[in-house]
Design a protein around this motif. Structure first.
Motif, short mmCIF file in Angstrom:
data_model
loop_
_atom_site.label_atom_id
_atom_site.label_comp_id
_atom_site.label_asym_id
_atom_site.label_seq_id
_atom_site.Cartn_x
_atom_site.Cartn_y
_atom_site.Cartn_z
N PRO A 2 -8.38 8.82 20.34
CA PRO A 2 -9.31 8.01 19.54
C PRO A 2 -9.76 8.71 18.26
CG PRO A 2 -9.89 7.91 21.86
CD PRO A 2 -8.81 8.95 21.72
N LYS A 3 -9.91 10.02 18.33
CA LYS A 3 -10.33 10.79 17.14
C LYS A 3 -9.25 10.73 16.06
CE LYS A 3 -12.86 13.69 14.79
NZ LYS A 3 -13.86 13.11 13.91
N THR A 4 -7.98 10.82 16.45
CA THR A 4 -6.89 10.74 15.48
C THR A 4 -6.85 9.36 14.83
OG1 THR A 4 -5.60 12.40 16.68
CG2 THR A 4 -4.39 10.95 15.18
N VAL A 5 -7.05 8.32 15.63
CA VAL A 5 -7.08 6.97 15.08
C VAL A 5 -8.25 6.84 14.10
CG1 VAL A 5 -7.40 4.51 15.60
CG2 VAL A 5 -5.97 5.94 17.10
N PHE A 27 0.81 -1.21 0.00
CA PHE A 27 0.00 0.00 0.00
C PHE A 27 0.85 1.27 0.00
CE2 PHE A 27 -2.20 -3.32 2.55
CZ PHE A 27 -3.09 -3.71 1.57
N PRO A 28 1.58 1.52 -1.07
CA PRO A 28 2.47 2.67 -1.12
C PRO A 28 1.76 4.03 -0.98
CG PRO A 28 2.32 1.62 -3.27
CD PRO A 28 1.61 0.73 -2.29
N ASP A 29 0.46 4.05 -1.19
CA ASP A 29 -0.29 5.31 -1.03
C ASP A 29 -0.48 5.68 0.43
OD1 ASP A 29 -0.49 5.50 -3.77
OD2 ASP A 29 -2.57 4.78 -3.86
N LEU A 30 -0.30 4.72 1.33
CA LEU A 30 -0.48 5.00 2.76
C LEU A 30 0.79 5.61 3.33
CD1 LEU A 30 -2.20 1.73 4.08
CD2 LEU A 30 -3.28 3.82 3.24
N THR A 31 0.61 6.49 4.32
CA THR A 31 1.76 7.00 5.05
C THR A 31 2.27 5.89 5.96
OG1 THR A 31 0.46 7.79 6.93
CG2 THR A 31 0.75 9.33 5.08
N ASP A 32 3.46 6.06 6.51
CA ASP A 32 3.99 5.06 7.44
C ASP A 32 3.05 4.89 8.64
OD1 ASP A 32 6.20 4.61 5.84
OD2 ASP A 32 7.50 5.95 6.97
N ARG A 33 2.50 6.00 9.14
CA ARG A 33 1.59 5.93 10.29
C ARG A 33 0.31 5.19 9.91
NH1 ARG A 33 2.00 6.07 15.56
NH2 ARG A 33 2.73 8.18 15.73
N GLU A 34 -0.24 5.48 8.73
CA GLU A 34 -1.45 4.79 8.30
C GLU A 34 -1.19 3.28 8.13
OE1 GLU A 34 -3.54 8.47 5.80
OE2 GLU A 34 -2.20 7.06 4.77
N THR A 84 -8.65 -2.83 18.60
CA THR A 84 -9.70 -1.83 18.49
C THR A 84 -9.05 -0.46 18.34
OG1 THR A 84 -9.79 -1.39 20.86
CG2 THR A 84 -11.19 -3.20 20.03
N SER A 85 -9.85 0.51 17.96
CA SER A 85 -9.34 1.87 17.83
C SER A 85 -8.80 2.38 19.16
CB SER A 85 -10.44 2.81 17.32
OG SER A 85 -10.80 2.45 16.01
N THR A 86 -9.47 2.05 20.25
CA THR A 86 -9.01 2.46 21.58
C THR A 86 -7.65 1.84 21.89
OG1 THR A 86 -11.29 2.68 22.31
CG2 THR A 86 -9.61 2.52 24.03
N GLU A 87 -7.50 0.55 21.58
CA GLU A 87 -6.22 -0.14 21.82
C GLU A 87 -5.11 0.44 20.95
OE1 GLU A 87 -7.90 -4.58 23.06
OE2 GLU A 87 -7.71 -4.05 20.94
N ALA A 92 -9.07 7.74 6.43
CA ALA A 92 -8.15 7.98 5.31
C ALA A 92 -7.69 6.66 4.69
CB ALA A 92 -6.94 8.78 5.79
N ILE A 93 -7.42 5.67 5.52
CA ILE A 93 -6.99 4.35 5.04
C ILE A 93 -8.08 3.72 4.17
CG2 ILE A 93 -6.50 1.98 5.78
CD1 ILE A 93 -5.13 3.30 8.30
N LEU A 94 -9.31 3.74 4.64
CA LEU A 94 -10.41 3.16 3.87
C LEU A 94 -10.52 3.82 2.50
CD1 LEU A 94 -13.22 2.79 6.61
CD2 LEU A 94 -11.60 1.06 5.81
N GLY A 95 -10.38 5.13 2.48
CA GLY A 95 -10.44 5.85 1.20
C GLY A 95 -9.31 5.46 0.27
N LYS A 96 -8.11 5.39 0.80
CA LYS A 96 -6.95 5.05 -0.03
C LYS A 96 -6.98 3.61 -0.52
CE LYS A 96 -3.84 8.54 1.89
NZ LYS A 96 -2.58 8.77 2.62
#
Length: 126
Positions: free
Chosen positions: A91-94, A60-67, A79-82, A100-104
């Motif tokens: 949690p909002k940042t996750v 997935f080269p379109d994703l950032t390292d963090r994504e 989970t998002s909380t974990e 963004a990941i789903l879109g990419k």
């Protein structure tokens, strides 16, 4: 005496453009019960696996390292909380990263992203 293969399916693989001698040798080898891997394909595999892991293209080269890191955690079942606790993110940042990941990845659900990620080898080590 007539023999039948012990299991259905491919006995080998040749790349397009294999010459006649390669094809004949492959058919004979397959008929003898041997697995067939054409020379051109074997070279490609050797070249790919012979490179250090850092040189191989990341999935997935379109994703950032963090994504990609978050997707790996999602695919591992966190989970998002974990994920937020693990990466020191809110949690909002996750949630924003997952959107963004789903879109990419061109998917609409987290489950679809997990399938793609696992097919690419993510989420399997955790």
């Amino acid at each position: 005496m007539r023999t039948t293969p012990s299991s259905p399916g491919a006995a080998g693989y040749l790349l397009e453009g294999a010459d006649g001698a390669d094809i004949i040798a492959a058919v004979r080898a397959a008929a003898a019960g041997q697995a067939v891997l054409g020379a051109a394909l074997a070279r490609r595999l050797r070249d790919w696996f012979g490179r250090p892991p850092a040189v191989r293209e990341a999935p997935f080269p379109d994703l950032t390292d963090r994504e990609r890191e978050i997707l790996d955690d999602v695919a591992a079942g966190l989970t998002s909380t974990e994920i937020g606790a693990k990466l020191d993110l809110s949690p909002k940042t996750v949630a924003n990263n997952i959107t963004a990941i789903l879109g990419k990845l061109h998917v609409t659900h987290r489950a679809e992203a997990i399938i793609k990620a696992r097919d690419a080898g993510l989420g399997l080590s955790g």
